[in-house]
Design an enzyme around this catalytic site. Structure first.
Site, mmCIF file in Angstrom:
data_model
loop_
_atom_site.group_PDB
_atom_site.id
_atom_site.type_symbol
_atom_site.label_atom_id
_atom_site.label_comp_id
_atom_site.label_asym_id
_atom_site.label_seq_id
_atom_site.Cartn_x
_atom_site.Cartn_y
_atom_site.Cartn_z
ATOM 1 N N SER A 90 -12.044 -8.906 -21.742
ATOM 2 C CA SER A 90 -10.706 -8.618 -22.268
ATOM 3 C C SER A 90 -10.851 -8.084 -23.682
ATOM 4 C CB SER A 90 -9.885 -9.914 -22.308
ATOM 5 O OG SER A 90 -8.692 -9.725 -23.022
ATOM 6 N N TYR A 115 -8.943 -18.784 -24.132
ATOM 7 C CA TYR A 115 -9.055 -17.509 -23.415
ATOM 8 C C TYR A 115 -10.013 -16.573 -24.158
ATOM 9 C CZ TYR A 115 -7.546 -13.333 -20.836
ATOM 10 O OH TYR A 115 -7.514 -12.198 -20.045
HETATM 11 N N1 NAD Z 1 -3.552 -8.244 -17.213
HETATM 12 C C1 NAD Z 1 -4.038 -8.152 -18.425
HETATM 13 O O1 NAD Z 1 -3.332 -7.752 -19.367
HETATM 14 C C2 NAD Z 1 -5.481 -8.472 -18.705
HETATM 15 C C3 NAD Z 1 -6.032 -8.034 -19.917
HETATM 16 C C4 NAD Z 1 -7.364 -8.280 -20.172
HETATM 17 C C5 NAD Z 1 -8.154 -8.914 -19.250
HETATM 18 N N2 NAD Z 1 -7.605 -9.346 -18.081
HETATM 19 C C6 NAD Z 1 -8.509 -9.999 -17.125
HETATM 20 O O2 NAD Z 1 -8.555 -9.212 -15.958
HETATM 21 C C7 NAD Z 1 -8.884 -10.034 -14.836
HETATM 22 C C8 NAD Z 1 -7.912 -9.755 -13.689
HETATM 23 O O3 NAD Z 1 -6.614 -10.190 -14.067
HETATM 24 P P1 NAD Z 1 -5.259 -9.498 -13.551
HETATM 25 O O4 NAD Z 1 -4.625 -8.893 -14.740
HETATM 26 O O5 NAD Z 1 -5.536 -8.673 -12.380
HETATM 27 O O6 NAD Z 1 -4.423 -10.812 -13.211
HETATM 28 P P2 NAD Z 1 -3.852 -11.396 -11.825
HETATM 29 O O7 NAD Z 1 -3.298 -12.719 -12.178
HETATM 30 O O8 NAD Z 1 -2.977 -10.385 -11.192
HETATM 31 O O9 NAD Z 1 -5.165 -11.564 -10.921
HETATM 32 C C9 NAD Z 1 -6.113 -12.580 -11.111
HETATM 33 C C10 NAD Z 1 -6.591 -13.042 -9.749
HETATM 34 O O10 NAD Z 1 -7.647 -14.008 -9.921
HETATM 35 C C11 NAD Z 1 -7.418 -15.041 -8.978
HETATM 36 N N3 NAD Z 1 -8.082 -16.280 -9.428
HETATM 37 C C12 NAD Z 1 -7.796 -17.018 -10.508
HETATM 38 N N4 NAD Z 1 -8.607 -18.083 -10.565
HETATM 39 C C13 NAD Z 1 -9.427 -18.014 -9.485
HETATM 40 C C14 NAD Z 1 -10.453 -18.845 -8.985
HETATM 41 N N5 NAD Z 1 -10.831 -19.965 -9.615
HETATM 42 N N6 NAD Z 1 -11.094 -18.473 -7.857
HETATM 43 C C15 NAD Z 1 -10.742 -17.333 -7.206
HETATM 44 N N7 NAD Z 1 -9.755 -16.529 -7.620
HETATM 45 C C16 NAD Z 1 -9.098 -16.862 -8.750
HETATM 46 C C17 NAD Z 1 -5.910 -15.198 -8.924
HETATM 47 O O11 NAD Z 1 -5.480 -15.911 -7.772
HETATM 48 C C18 NAD Z 1 -5.488 -13.739 -8.939
HETATM 49 O O12 NAD Z 1 -5.441 -13.202 -7.631
HETATM 50 C C19 NAD Z 1 -8.860 -11.466 -15.358
HETATM 51 O O13 NAD Z 1 -10.177 -11.909 -15.620
HETATM 52 C C20 NAD Z 1 -8.089 -11.354 -16.649
HETATM 53 O O14 NAD Z 1 -8.396 -12.382 -17.549
HETATM 54 C C21 NAD Z 1 -6.285 -9.140 -17.793
#
Ligand code: NAD
Length: 255
Positions: free
Chosen positions: A148, A161
């Site tokens: 991130s 985080y």
């Molecule tokens: N959306 C943002 O703004 C953003 C920014 C920077 C980084 N991220 C990172 O990107 C990645 C994807 O996030 P996203 O934005 O698609 O969010 P999201 O919530 O849409 O997707 C995350 C997915 O991970 C799954 N998950 C969570 N814990 C889990 C576990 N223990 N075992 C298996 N699956 C699990 C959830 O069920 C979900 O389907 C994450 O690592 C997040 O921290 C997101």
């Protein structure tokens, strides 16, 4: 067909960036394994990909649980006999659905701290621990870790985080150094604010939404824009790239 005949595990592929990546990787010829703990979402993505004529398999997995991870890798190996790509993408963030407080140190209970570290950082260790021996054996593999912007800059009040995501950055570098000699490449994406369910709640708040869109490109990103970065790093087009920490943030971190 940039991933023709490759087997890719994508964690957290039931939603957001993981889902967009699963669909894109499958269109590019990969067999995609959806390692996701949300059964309904995981099954839905599997069905969407398979009914479009591509290859996907959902394996319900909690990526922070060692037994679950071991069982996942065993199942993929017994079905396909190889793992070419691992996208460590699953994570929990600021939405109330994650049911953890992510705030400054003084406001974060220790249990919540541990949960965030387990899901966002230890999962990368666990998945890699079971997939690396396969990639080392076949002298080829690509691992992409989803960190991130929080992993590379200080974001107010986001201690656990940010610590987890900073850990993912450091772990990426050391894995790249340790496993390069086996032709295993390890890279990291650092997304800025991406329009997924994780930040849907935050985007309802105008002030936060404006701040998220305050990078040079003046908007939040779409999950497909992360998927394309992951596709490139996964593919043989990136064969000389390892240890890269790649912001995909509309220029946010360049300001
Ligand atoms: N959306 C943002 O703004 C953003 C920014 C920077 C980084 N991220 C990172 O990107 C990645 C994807 O996030 P996203 O934005 O698609 O969010 P999201 O919530 O849409 O997707 C995350 C997915 O991970 C799954 N998950 C969570 N814990 C889990 C576990 N223990 N075992 C298996 N699956 C699990 C959830 O069920 C979900 O389907 C994450 O690592 C997040 O921290 C997101």
């Amino acid at each position: 067909m940039r991933l023709k005949d490759k087997v890719a595990i994508i964690t957290g592929a039931g939603s957001g960036q993981g889902k967009a990546s699963a669909k894109l990787f499958a269109r590019e010829g990969a067999t995609v394994v959806i390692a996701e703990w949300n059964e309904e979402n995981g099954k839905q993505v599997e069905e969407e990909i398979n009914s479009a004529g591509y290859q996907a398999l959902f394996v319900q997995t909690d990526v922070s649980d060692e037994e679950n991870v071991k069982a996942l890798v065993d199942e993929v190996m017994s079905r396909y006999g190889t793992i070419d790509i691992l996208f460590n993408n699953a994570g929990i963030g600021f939405s109330s659905k994650s049911k953890v407080t992510m705030a400054s140190i003084l406001k974060t209970p220790f249990d919540d701290w541990n949960k965030v570290l387990n899901v966002n950082l230890s999962s990368v260790y666990l998945m890699s621990k079971y997939v690396l021996p396969i990639m080392i054996d076949q002298k080829k593999g690509s691992i992409i870790n989803n960190s991130s912007l929080n992993g590379i800059i200080g974001v107010k009040g986001a201690d656990a985080y940010s610590a987890a995501k900073g850990g993912v950055v450091a772990l990426t570098r050391v894995m790249a150094v340790d496993y390069g000699k086996y032709n295993v490449r390890v890279n990291c994406i650092c997304p800025g604010a991406i329009d997924t369910p994780m930040i849907a709640e935050a985007l309802q708040n105008k002030e936060i939404a404006n701040n998220y869109a305050a990078g040079p490109l003046r908007r939040v990103g779409q999950p497909e824009e992360i998927a394309y970065a992951a596709l490139f790093l996964s593919s043989d087009e990136a064969s000389y790239i390892t240890g890269l920490i790649m912001p995909v943030d509309g220029g946010w971190s360049a300001q």
